[in-house]
Design a protein around this motif. Structure first.
Motif, PDB file in Angstrom:
ATOM      1  N   ALA A  37       0.936  -1.263  -0.015  1.00 20.33           N
ATOM      2  CA  ALA A  37      -0.113  -0.195  -0.111  1.00 20.33           C
ATOM      3  C   ALA A  37       0.838   1.323  -0.022  1.00 20.33           C
ATOM      4  O   ALA A  37       0.617   2.125  -0.823  1.00 20.33           O
ATOM      5  N   PRO A  38       1.855   1.368   0.932  1.00 21.17           N
ATOM      6  CA  PRO A  38       2.575   2.546   0.759  1.00 21.17           C
ATOM      7  C   PRO A  38       3.747   2.550  -0.414  1.00 21.17           C
ATOM      8  O   PRO A  38       3.737   3.642  -1.009  1.00 21.17           O
ATOM      9  N   TYR A  39       4.103   1.274  -0.728  1.00 27.97           N
ATOM     10  CA  TYR A  39       5.177   1.549  -1.839  1.00 27.97           C
ATOM     11  C   TYR A  39       4.127   2.039  -3.407  1.00 27.97           C
ATOM     12  O   TYR A  39       4.922   2.855  -3.872  1.00 27.97           O
ATOM     13  N   TYR A  40       3.322   1.384  -3.423  1.00 30.74           N
ATOM     14  CA  TYR A  40       2.445   1.957  -4.744  1.00 30.74           C
ATOM     15  C   TYR A  40       1.696   3.385  -4.457  1.00 30.74           C
ATOM     16  O   TYR A  40       1.944   4.282  -5.602  1.00 30.74           O
ATOM     17  N   PHE A  41       1.786   3.845  -3.319  1.00 28.85           N
ATOM     18  CA  PHE A  41       1.236   5.095  -3.055  1.00 28.85           C
ATOM     19  C   PHE A  41       2.243   6.092  -3.523  1.00 28.85           C
ATOM     20  O   PHE A  41       2.003   7.186  -4.186  1.00 28.85           O
ATOM     21  N   LEU A  42       3.506   5.753  -2.933  1.00 33.17           N
ATOM     22  CA  LEU A  42       4.488   6.746  -3.024  1.00 33.17           C
ATOM     23  C   LEU A  42       5.102   6.594  -4.654  1.00 33.17           C
ATOM     24  O   LEU A  42       5.275   7.559  -5.117  1.00 33.17           O
ATOM     25  N   GLU A 208       1.415  11.728  13.461  1.00 35.09           N
ATOM     26  CA  GLU A 208       2.859  12.364  13.164  1.00 35.09           C
ATOM     27  C   GLU A 208       3.259  13.486  14.271  1.00 35.09           C
ATOM     28  O   GLU A 208       2.362  14.248  14.771  1.00 35.09           O
ATOM     29  N   ASP A 209       4.599  13.479  14.872  1.00 36.19           N
ATOM     30  CA  ASP A 209       5.045  14.269  15.510  1.00 36.19           C
ATOM     31  C   ASP A 209       6.451  14.719  15.055  1.00 36.19           C
ATOM     32  O   ASP A 209       7.265  13.883  15.336  1.00 36.19           O
ATOM     33  N   GLY A 210       6.506  15.854  14.610  1.00 36.11           N
ATOM     34  CA  GLY A 210       7.664  16.295  13.930  1.00 36.11           C
ATOM     35  C   GLY A 210       8.171  15.197  12.820  1.00 36.11           C
ATOM     36  O   GLY A 210       7.358  14.900  11.940  1.00 36.11           O
ATOM     37  N   LEU A 211       9.479  14.723  13.023  1.00 38.03           N
ATOM     38  CA  LEU A 211       9.923  13.816  11.866  1.00 38.03           C
ATOM     39  C   LEU A 211       9.486  12.248  12.298  1.00 38.03           C
ATOM     40  O   LEU A 211       9.759  11.568  11.105  1.00 38.03           O
ATOM     41  N   LEU A 212       8.693  12.149  13.196  1.00 42.76           N
ATOM     42  CA  LEU A 212       8.150  10.568  13.410  1.00 42.76           C
ATOM     43  C   LEU A 212       6.763  10.401  12.857  1.00 42.76           C
ATOM     44  O   LEU A 212       5.801  11.325  13.400  1.00 42.76           O
ATOM     45  N   ILE A 213       6.676   9.466  12.193  1.00 46.37           N
ATOM     46  CA  ILE A 213       5.256   9.285  11.456  1.00 46.37           C
ATOM     47  C   ILE A 213       5.019   7.741  11.768  1.00 46.37           C
ATOM     48  O   ILE A 213       5.845   6.780  11.370  1.00 46.37           O
ATOM     49  N   THR A 214       3.871   7.291  12.630  1.00 44.89           N
ATOM     50  CA  THR A 214       3.758   5.910  12.869  1.00 44.89           C
ATOM     51  C   THR A 214       2.393   5.609  12.630  1.00 44.89           C
ATOM     52  O   THR A 214       1.391   6.491  12.656  1.00 44.89           O
ATOM     53  N   GLU A 222      -1.304   2.963   4.338  1.00 45.31           N
ATOM     54  CA  GLU A 222      -1.310   4.142   3.202  1.00 45.31           C
ATOM     55  C   GLU A 222      -1.513   5.564   3.960  1.00 45.31           C
ATOM     56  O   GLU A 222      -0.964   6.363   3.302  1.00 45.31           O
ATOM     57  N   LEU A 223      -2.194   5.365   5.153  1.00 44.98           N
ATOM     58  CA  LEU A 223      -2.182   7.032   5.765  1.00 44.98           C
ATOM     59  C   LEU A 223      -0.759   7.249   6.258  1.00 44.98           C
ATOM     60  O   LEU A 223      -0.622   8.430   5.924  1.00 44.98           O
ATOM     61  N   VAL A 224      -0.061   6.407   6.649  1.00 45.88           N
ATOM     62  CA  VAL A 224       1.504   6.646   7.032  1.00 45.88           C
ATOM     63  C   VAL A 224       2.149   7.466   5.726  1.00 45.88           C
ATOM     64  O   VAL A 224       2.610   8.308   5.615  1.00 45.88           O
ATOM     65  N   ALA A 225       2.041   6.544   4.527  1.00 44.34           N
ATOM     66  CA  ALA A 225       2.526   6.967   3.462  1.00 44.34           C
ATOM     67  C   ALA A 225       2.070   8.411   3.055  1.00 44.34           C
ATOM     68  O   ALA A 225       2.989   9.396   2.362  1.00 44.34           O
ATOM     69  N   GLU A 226       1.043   8.667   3.213  1.00 44.14           N
ATOM     70  CA  GLU A 226       0.210  10.156   2.772  1.00 44.14           C
ATOM     71  C   GLU A 226       0.972  11.182   3.629  1.00 44.14           C
ATOM     72  O   GLU A 226       1.141  12.191   3.206  1.00 44.14           O
ATOM     73  N   MET A 227       0.889  11.036   4.861  1.00 45.07           N
ATOM     74  CA  MET A 227       1.670  11.954   6.079  1.00 45.07           C
ATOM     75  C   MET A 227       3.201  12.125   5.370  1.00 45.07           C
ATOM     76  O   MET A 227       3.547  13.308   5.536  1.00 45.07           O
TER      77      MET A 227
END
Length: 233
Positions: A37-42, A208-214, A222-227
């Protein structure tokens, strides 16, 4: 000749090399949806992606993630995508990558990272290098296990005082692996001083908190990839 891709963002994906589910005799690895999901989104947004793992080569796929119940449009696409399957089969060895070559790093989950990436010195150093270079570090589901030993420049846990999420204790209980895993992601993040939050079990949720996205679970990948993409600008 002018390179039209000088502004192309580069993201490193780091996958587990661990295949044994504790002492159960069952197999584990990375969860396909959390990669696909993140791979194809990006990728569809023009991001250049490199795949790496501690041992290099083919990282183990969690066999449960190939079951019919867990298929999504992204996994269907992956199952038909021989080009990406070939890339997965030839991941770069983690010791040969440098944070200097990428704009961000993303860790897909699956139970595998609890055993190898959580303890892997190359991975720990890589995450700390990304973070200290002001580059985003993102992880989903079990992959926030990577923050078990990572430190900030003050020598404190990297997640201390930071908003995070990851696979919840109730979700681990629901898959009956609480007594199999080496540690619980939620408990570890909390013990490291993170401000842990979650949504309902299996619901999409990312922080999302600064540089950390979990992200909390497979549905959150995919939500992580969007962020992450938004963060990369």
């Amino acid at each position: 000749m002018i390179n039209e891709n000088t502004n192309q963002k580069k993201v490193l994906f780091v996958l587990t090399s661990h295949s044994e589910l504790g002492n159960t005799g069952e197999k584990t690895g990375f969860w396909i949806e959390e990669f696909a999901a993140p791979y194809y989104f990006l990728k569809d947004k023009g991001v250049d992606i490199t795949l790496a793992s501690p041992k290099g080569g083919q990282p183990p796929i969690d066999p449960k993630s190939e079951l019919a119940d867990f298929q999504t449009p992204a996994t269907d696409r992956y199952n038909k995508d021989e080009e990406t399957q070939l890339l997965i089969a030839n991941t770069v060895e983690l010791s040969k990558v440098s944070s200097a070559d990428y704009d961000a790093v993303f860790y897909p989950g699956g139970h595998g990272p609890l055993w190898d990436l959580a303890e892997d010195k190359e991975s720990i150093a890589l995450i700390e290098s990304f973070y200290s270079s002001n580059k985003p570090v993102s992880a989903v589901c079990h992959a926030p296990a990577i923050f078990k030993h990572t430190k900030n420049t003050e020598g404190q846990p990297l997640v201390k005082g930071r908003k995070t999420t990851g696979f919840s204790n109730t979700e681990e209980d629901a898959v009956a692996l609480t007594n199999v895993v080496p540690f619980l992601v939620e408990d570890m993040l909390t013990a490291n001083g993170a401000i842990y939050s979650k949504s309902n079990d299996w619901a999409p949720y990312a922080v999302e908190d600064g540089l950390l996205i979990t992200g909390q679970n497979p549905a959150s990948s995919e939500l992580v990839a969007e962020m992450l993409l938004k963060r990369l600008g």
